[in-house]
Scaffold this active site. Structure first.
Site, PDB file in Angstrom:
ATOM      1  CB  VAL A   1      43.901  48.772  34.294  1.00 35.04           C
ATOM      2  CG1 VAL A   1      45.288  48.643  35.155  1.00 35.04           C
ATOM      3  CG2 VAL A   1      42.762  49.779  34.761  1.00 35.04           C
TER       4      VAL A   1
ATOM      5  CE  LYS B   1      28.742  45.295  37.542  1.00 41.61           C
ATOM      6  NZ  LYS B   1      29.115  44.205  37.691  1.00 41.61           N
TER       7      LYS B   1
ATOM      8  NE  ARG C   1      35.758  51.229  33.514  1.00 39.75           N
ATOM      9  CZ  ARG C   1      36.618  50.831  33.505  1.00 39.75           C
ATOM     10  NH1 ARG C   1      38.134  50.540  33.045  1.00 39.75           N
ATOM     11  NH2 ARG C   1      35.701  49.368  34.503  1.00 39.75           N
TER      12      ARG C   1
ATOM     13  CG  ASN D   1      34.646  48.000  32.134  1.00 37.73           C
ATOM     14  OD1 ASN D   1      33.471  48.215  33.068  1.00 37.73           O
ATOM     15  ND2 ASN D   1      35.471  46.691  32.602  1.00 37.73           N
TER      16      ASN D   1
ATOM     17  CD  GLU E   1      25.587  37.158  36.865  1.00 35.22           C
ATOM     18  OE1 GLU E   1      26.750  36.777  37.458  1.00 35.22           O
ATOM     19  OE2 GLU E   1      25.786  38.333  36.776  1.00 35.22           O
ATOM     20  CE  LYS E   2      25.174  26.465  38.734  1.00 32.19           C
ATOM     21  NZ  LYS E   2      24.725  26.021  39.968  1.00 32.19           N
ATOM     22  CE1 TYR E   3      31.772  32.620  43.059  1.00 33.79           C
ATOM     23  CE2 TYR E   3      32.225  29.960  43.164  1.00 33.79           C
ATOM     24  CZ  TYR E   3      32.486  31.489  43.297  1.00 33.79           C
ATOM     25  OH  TYR E   3      33.761  31.743  43.610  1.00 33.79           O
TER      26      TYR E   3
ATOM     27  CG  HIS F   1      37.797  39.084  34.030  1.00 32.99           C
ATOM     28  ND1 HIS F   1      37.120  39.320  34.445  1.00 32.99           N
ATOM     29  CD2 HIS F   1      37.874  39.117  32.681  1.00 32.99           C
ATOM     30  CE1 HIS F   1      36.638  40.693  34.197  1.00 32.99           C
ATOM     31  NE2 HIS F   1      37.556  40.402  32.260  1.00 32.99           N
TER      32      HIS F   1
HETATM   33  P1  ADP Z   1      32.842  44.348  38.810  1.00 30.88           P
HETATM   34  O1  ADP Z   1      32.328  45.213  38.033  1.00 30.88           O
HETATM   35  O2  ADP Z   1      32.384  44.377  39.717  1.00 30.88           O
HETATM   36  O3  ADP Z   1      33.882  44.781  38.519  1.00 30.88           O
HETATM   37  P2  ADP Z   1      32.403  41.498  37.946  1.00 30.88           P
HETATM   38  O4  ADP Z   1      30.183  41.306  36.979  1.00 30.88           O
HETATM   39  O5  ADP Z   1      32.607  42.129  36.413  1.00 30.88           O
HETATM   40  O6  ADP Z   1      32.166  43.238  38.630  1.00 30.88           O
HETATM   41  O7  ADP Z   1      32.624  40.286  38.451  1.00 30.88           O
HETATM   42  C1  ADP Z   1      34.179  41.152  38.694  1.00 30.88           C
HETATM   43  C2  ADP Z   1      35.000  39.456  39.818  1.00 30.88           C
HETATM   44  O8  ADP Z   1      33.807  38.820  40.216  1.00 30.88           O
HETATM   45  C3  ADP Z   1      35.114  38.150  38.192  1.00 30.88           C
HETATM   46  O9  ADP Z   1      35.779  38.841  37.157  1.00 30.88           O
HETATM   47  C4  ADP Z   1      34.796  37.543  38.406  1.00 30.88           C
HETATM   48  O10 ADP Z   1      35.792  37.239  39.139  1.00 30.88           O
HETATM   49  C5  ADP Z   1      34.099  37.152  40.098  1.00 30.88           C
HETATM   50  N1  ADP Z   1      32.244  36.585  39.672  1.00 30.88           N
HETATM   51  C6  ADP Z   1      31.511  37.679  39.188  1.00 30.88           C
HETATM   52  N2  ADP Z   1      30.313  36.852  38.759  1.00 30.88           N
HETATM   53  C7  ADP Z   1      30.433  35.573  39.113  1.00 30.88           C
HETATM   54  C8  ADP Z   1      29.900  34.857  38.902  1.00 30.88           C
HETATM   55  N3  ADP Z   1      28.844  34.525  38.134  1.00 30.88           N
HETATM   56  N4  ADP Z   1      30.807  33.030  39.019  1.00 30.88           N
HETATM   57  C9  ADP Z   1      31.166  33.789  39.621  1.00 30.88           C
HETATM   58  N5  ADP Z   1      32.659  34.171  39.847  1.00 30.88           N
HETATM   59  C10 ADP Z   1      31.872  35.701  39.266  1.00 30.88           C
END
Ligand code: ADP
Length: 445
Positions: A294, A116, A291, A289, A200-202, A208
């Site tokens: 789903v 990542k 690939r 991703n 990361e900033k939340y 999504h």
């Molecule tokens: P994974 O590879 O485990 O699926 P992701 O990075 O794609 O992880 O993140 C999956 C989910 O986690 C996102 O769809 C979101 O719901 C939450 N998420 C990830 N990063 C953040 C963020 N910086 N702020 C808020 N939610 C996040």
């Protein structure tokens, strides 16, 4: 074109790949664990090879067994599906070293985008907007606290090797950092064998939104629009739709173009999905991703493009054969992931299916390996079917989905059908007013 493709997966995606191959006149080899000997795609494939016992690590993750099966049966390509070895660069390398084509991007690309931190760097260099955060892995609680002060709380601590929503913890203040940081590290180590984490900033209330791309080996790249996957539980997608209720056609075109340009810059090939969080009109790159996903069928429904077929074509060295301007977006589509789970507790339930009746009719598609009398093994993911509905209007899709869920008969095991019925009857969902936290709040009601 390939003559024989080995399908290194199980469940609905294995059947999906078999179907694409069949329509292309390509022979298929199913590989399966002892627990999956009765699976539908195993029966339908031209050849089937048992590659090990039920535990995934001894079968679907057993690289040597899968490659041996490919060599033994004379397969000229391996399709990894999603999950399992689909994003494993080492496996892709091993496959290529045996003179077999790995149906996916190059091992180097998988490696770079699978990590990542390097993926985020690549995205930034390629002009994609990213979530503010640490520059790379964060080593200590103190360092994490220092970075969090700069970008501002709340922050999310994420596993570098992340996937499936594992190894993510939120810290809302410096006080919460120690526990969250250590928990994320521990979870990352358990899930991925690697405790490296970053910050990361939340984002508080994002959606999504992800963009599907297809790219051939000759520099042609197209996007197939976006999917809104905000309906999640434990960071896992439950129901997806396209187009996103949050975007207008200009925004759609804009993000599509940004993604296509980025893919050209990094030299990406094959299918891929660029995932973003979307908040207050801004996109933030999450991950890519490398690939098939789903939820790819909703994109197929609105574009009429067979993504798996084109993925196989591109991998065999064919040119894409169409341009962005040739792609038409037609109507709306939704996908319900139907899991063999208790709809209230979400505890996965294995068992034997009694009656099995799938809905049909115009614009209704069910991707599933299930049939009456089939025993769902307890060893794998609980996804047993995807119900994909297409329509000219979003409201039409909702009506069709309601009717289809009502027709679905699955006896013998509990499923998440009642949950989907509740979701699609909710006024906020009907309005398209939801973000990544909506479902969890809805479930607490
Ligand atoms: P994974 O590879 O485990 O699926 P992701 O990075 O794609 O992880 O993140 C999956 C989910 O986690 C996102 O769809 C979101 O719901 C939450 N998420 C990830 N990063 C953040 C963020 N910086 N702020 C808020 N939610 C996040």
């Amino acid at each position: 074109m390939f003559e024989k493709v080995l399908i290194a997966n199980r469940g609905e995606i294995a059947l999906r790949i078999h179907r694409a191959c069949r329509e292309m006149g390509i022979k298929t080899v199913a590989v399966h664990s002892t627990a999956d000997a009765d699976a539908m795609h195993v029966k339908l494939a031209d050849e089937a090879v048992c590659i090990g016992p039920a535990a995934a690590k001894d079968s679907y993750l057993n690289k040597a067994a899968i490659i041996s099966a490919a060599v033994m049966t004379g397969a000229d390509a391996i399709h990894p599906g999603y999950g399992f070895l689909s994003e494993n660069a080492e496996f892709a390398e091993m496959v290529e070293a045996h003179g077999i084509t790995f149906i996916g991007p190059s091992p180097e690309m998988i490696r770079l985008l699978g990590d990542k931190i390097s993926a985020k760097k690549m995205a930034l260099d390629a002009g994609l907007p990213v979530v503010p955060g640490s520059d790379g892995a964060v080593q200590s609680v103190a360092e994490a606290q220092e970075i969090a002060e700069k970008i501002g709380y709340p922050v999310i601590i994420k596993a570098t090797a992340g996937g499936g929503g594992k190894g993510m913890k939120i810290a809302r203040s410096a006080d919460e950092m120690q526990e969250a940081f250590e928990l994320a590290q521990k979870e990352a180590l358990n899930a991925f064998g690697n405790d490296s984490v970053y910050l990361e900033k939340y984002l508080e209330n994002p959606r999504h939104i992800e963009v599907q791309v297809l790219a051939d080996n000759y520099g042609h790249v197209v996007h197939l629009g976006e999917r809104d996957c905000s309906l999640q539980r434990n960071h896992q997608k439950v129901l997806e739709e396209t187009p996103s209720p949050a975007l207008n056609p200009e925004q759609r075109q804009q993000i599509g173009e940004i993604v296509v340009n980025a893919m050209k810059k990094i030299g990406y090939t094959n299918v891929g999905t660029v995932e973003f969080l979307y908040e207050n009109g801004q996109f933030y790159f999450l991950e890519m991703n490398t690939r098939v996903q789903v939820e790819h069928p909703i994109t197929e429904a609105v574009t009429g493009i067979d993504i798996v077929r084109d993925q196989i074509r591109i991998s065999s060295g064919a040119a894409l054969g169409y341009e962005q301007a040739d792609i038409r977006f037609n109507g709306y589509a939704m996908d319900c992931r139907i899991n063999a789970e208790d709809p209230n507790t979400f505890i996965p339930r294995a068992g034997t299916i009694g009656q099995w009746h799938t809905p049909g009719g115009l614009d209704v598609r069910v991707d599933s390996e299930m049939y009456a009398g089939y025993t769902v093994p307890p060893n794998y993911d609980s996804l047993i079917a995807k119900l994909i509905v297409h329509g000219r209007t979003r409201n039409g899709v909702l009506m069709r989905l309601r009717r289809s869920l009502e027709e679905f008969v699955i006896e013998g095991i509990p499923t998440t059908i009642p949950l989907h019925q509740r979701i699609i009857s909710d006024p906020e969902f009907i309005d398209g007013q939801y973000n990544i936290h909506w479902l969890e709040k809805f479930l607490r009601k």
